[in-house]
Write an enzyme that holds these catalytic residues in place. Structure first.
Site, short mmCIF file in Angstrom:
data_model
loop_
_atom_site.label_atom_id
_atom_site.label_comp_id
_atom_site.label_asym_id
_atom_site.label_seq_id
_atom_site.Cartn_x
_atom_site.Cartn_y
_atom_site.Cartn_z
N GLU A 132 0.84 -1.23 -0.08
CA GLU A 132 0.18 0.08 -0.12
C GLU A 132 0.94 1.30 0.13
OE1 GLU A 132 -2.91 0.38 3.33
OE2 GLU A 132 -4.51 0.15 2.00
N HIS B 57 7.49 -27.24 -0.97
CA HIS B 57 6.92 -28.01 -1.60
C HIS B 57 5.84 -27.70 -2.74
CE1 HIS B 57 8.98 -31.14 0.92
NE2 HIS B 57 8.99 -30.12 1.75
N LYS C 138 -14.12 0.53 -4.06
CA LYS C 138 -15.14 0.67 -3.34
C LYS C 138 -16.50 1.55 -4.10
CE LYS C 138 -12.44 1.60 0.68
NZ LYS C 138 -11.75 2.52 1.67
O1 PA5 Z 1 -3.75 1.42 5.65
C1 PA5 Z 1 -5.02 1.94 5.45
O2 PA5 Z 1 -5.27 2.95 5.35
C2 PA5 Z 1 -6.09 0.77 5.20
O3 PA5 Z 1 -5.96 -0.44 5.11
C3 PA5 Z 1 -7.04 1.01 6.24
O4 PA5 Z 1 -6.61 0.65 7.67
C4 PA5 Z 1 -8.40 0.12 6.23
O5 PA5 Z 1 -8.89 0.37 5.12
C5 PA5 Z 1 -9.29 0.35 7.20
O6 PA5 Z 1 -9.80 1.62 7.31
P1 PA5 Z 1 -10.51 2.24 8.54
O7 PA5 Z 1 -9.71 2.15 9.80
O8 PA5 Z 1 -10.58 3.61 8.33
O9 PA5 Z 1 -11.83 1.36 8.75
#
Ligand code: PA5
Length: 447
Positions: free
Chosen positions: A289, A310, A424
């Protein structure tokens, strides 16, 4: 006290020392930018000095609330996704007994996770189990609006309220969310839940040492003091004042970028201790990310060895040569088990009699490293003395710091995640969410 050790010697058949050292000057600049909070994504650099800022009062507050809840429950359901899931999941998995679900009379509740998928069977089966158990909920969402955990929380909250009554349910629910904004904050205040705040300047994937990780882990019996201590010690070992070649995070960042520049586009995080499976999932989110943007970035993958030797072992040994491996090796096991001698020796294993299982594991690791390096896969090795909270804290901060440096080397903003919105938007359009009318029309026309 020993620290995490990083060894990059086994990359030098593939890249030169000069190409790694070439990052010297820019790494110095990047570390300063992280510490002075002047680089890209500067509003999300709260994690840089987070470990050393966690004082005893904060830990005591979390421990007290954890102690109070754990005495009332047999199971804790932690609801969250992404950065609001993987930190707690990875540490909880690494610190748990491998068969904790079958162990009777544990002092701490077993932790289950929900909201990290939209599996109908998963939630329905969880409700089946919760029907007969005393349980509590920790719901975690920084934005307070993420669909997956919101659905899970709605269902689990209803179930708990129906089971124990609304007033009792309130005592069994903790919300971890933004200080002011989001639907979860509003709901938690309205319902009167105990709440913890996720700081504004710490993004999800860097949030394990905020209440996002610390609260559920403390309830589950993890020593959060040691986790924070390990991270805090690593904060010192990777500080701006440390020579960058003595700083493991900058050495790792330089090594992986030198490999990337040579066409090694996939990094596989390898463990020989399968309790680290979810640690790799946490790591994949951290790097995937943070770096995967603008059509750039090393693709983070993971394997559990020796199991995956394996299966994926074939590809790693002989497939496309665009890989490198980063192995996390745990020096000492917690338990000790020796291979017995057998008088008949029908399995021909007497050559191993008297040896510890871990000696075999370590030779599997060494043999694999030699084979993979021979096969064209550079190897970075990270050794921790033991699998405990202290070294997991060291490891996490080490990777976070390296990720910040590495993202800056790559010239991306490592602290945003614009790409996660695309699915989303389509999902909301397909589900006809109010406000998405135009997108609904457009996407349906494409089907
Ligand atoms: O790293 C990130 O920003 C995302 O993985 C969020 O943690 C994830 O989408 C969850 O978001 P939130 O804590 O707002 O529900």
């Amino acid at each position: 006290m020993e620290n995490l050790k990083l060894n990059i010697e086994q990359i030098y058949n593939f890249v030169t020392k000069e190409s790694v050292q070439a990052y010297s000057e820019e790494i110095k600049t990047h570390i300063q930018a992280l510490h002075n909070k002047t680089g890209e994504g500067k509003d999300f650099l709260g994690w840089v000095d987070l470990p050393s800022s966690i004082n005893n009062t904060r830990i005591i507050e979390i421990e007290k609330i954890a102690q109070n809840l754990k005495n009332k429950i047999d199971l804790l359901v932690v609801i969250g996704i992404g950065g609001s899931f993987l930190g707690a999941k990875s540490i909880s998995e690494a610190m748990s007994h491998s068969f904790s679900h079958l162990k009777a009379n544990s002092e701490y509740p077993l932790i289950l996770f929900a909201g990290q998928n939209i599996g109908e069977d998963y939630l329905a089966e969880m409700l089946e189990i919760l029907e007969t158990k005393r349980y509590g909920l920790v719901v975690i969402s920084k934005s307070g609006t993420t669909t997956e955990p919101a659905i899970a929380f709605r269902i689990l909250k209803n179930h708990l309220e129906e089971k124990v009554g609304k007033d009792r349910a309130k005592e069994l629910i903790i919300a971890v969310t933004d200080a002011k904004k989001g639907a979860l904050r509003k709901l938690a205040e309205q319902e009167g839940y105990t709440t913890f705040i996720i700081p504004d300047d710490v993004g999800g994937r860097f949030s394990v040492l905020t209440p996002v990780g610390l609260v559920p882990l403390a309830i589950g019996g993890v020593n959060i003091r040691q986790l924070v201590k390990g991270a805090s010690d690593m904060e010192k070992l990777t500080a701006g004042t440390v020579n960058i070649w003595d700083n493991p995070s900058s050495v790792y960042a330089a090594a992986r970028n030198a490999l990337y520049a040579k066409g090694k586009k996939i990094e596989i995080l390898v463990n020989f201790e399968n309790k680290l499976h979810y640690f790799a999932e946490w790591w994949k989110q951290l790097y995937g990310e943070s770096e995967g943007k603008e059509n750039k970035g090393i693709y983070p993958a993971s394997v559990d060895f020796t199991a995956d030797l394996h299966s994926m072992g074939q590809y790693i040994q002989e497939g496309e040569r665009s890989l490198f491996e980063t192995v996390i090796s745990v020096k000492e096991t917690v338990q000790k088990l020796t291979i017995p001698k057998d008088t008949e020796n029908l399995d021909s294993l007497n050559f191993l009699a008297g040896k510890r299982i871990d000696e075999v594991n370590k030779m599997a690791e060494l043999g694999t490293r030699i084979a993979h390096v021979d096969g064209g896969v550079p190897n970075i090795r990270i050794e921790i003395p033991k699998l405990n909270e202290y070294y997991l804290g060291q490891l996490m901060y080490f990777f976070e710091k390296a990720c910040g440096i590495s993202g800056y080397i790559l010239k991306v903003n490592p602290f945003n995640q614009p790409g996660v919105e695309a699915y989303k938007n389509n999902m909301f359009a397909l589900l006809e969410k109010p406000g998405y009318e135009e997108q609904t029309k457009k996407i349906k026309a494409r089907l």
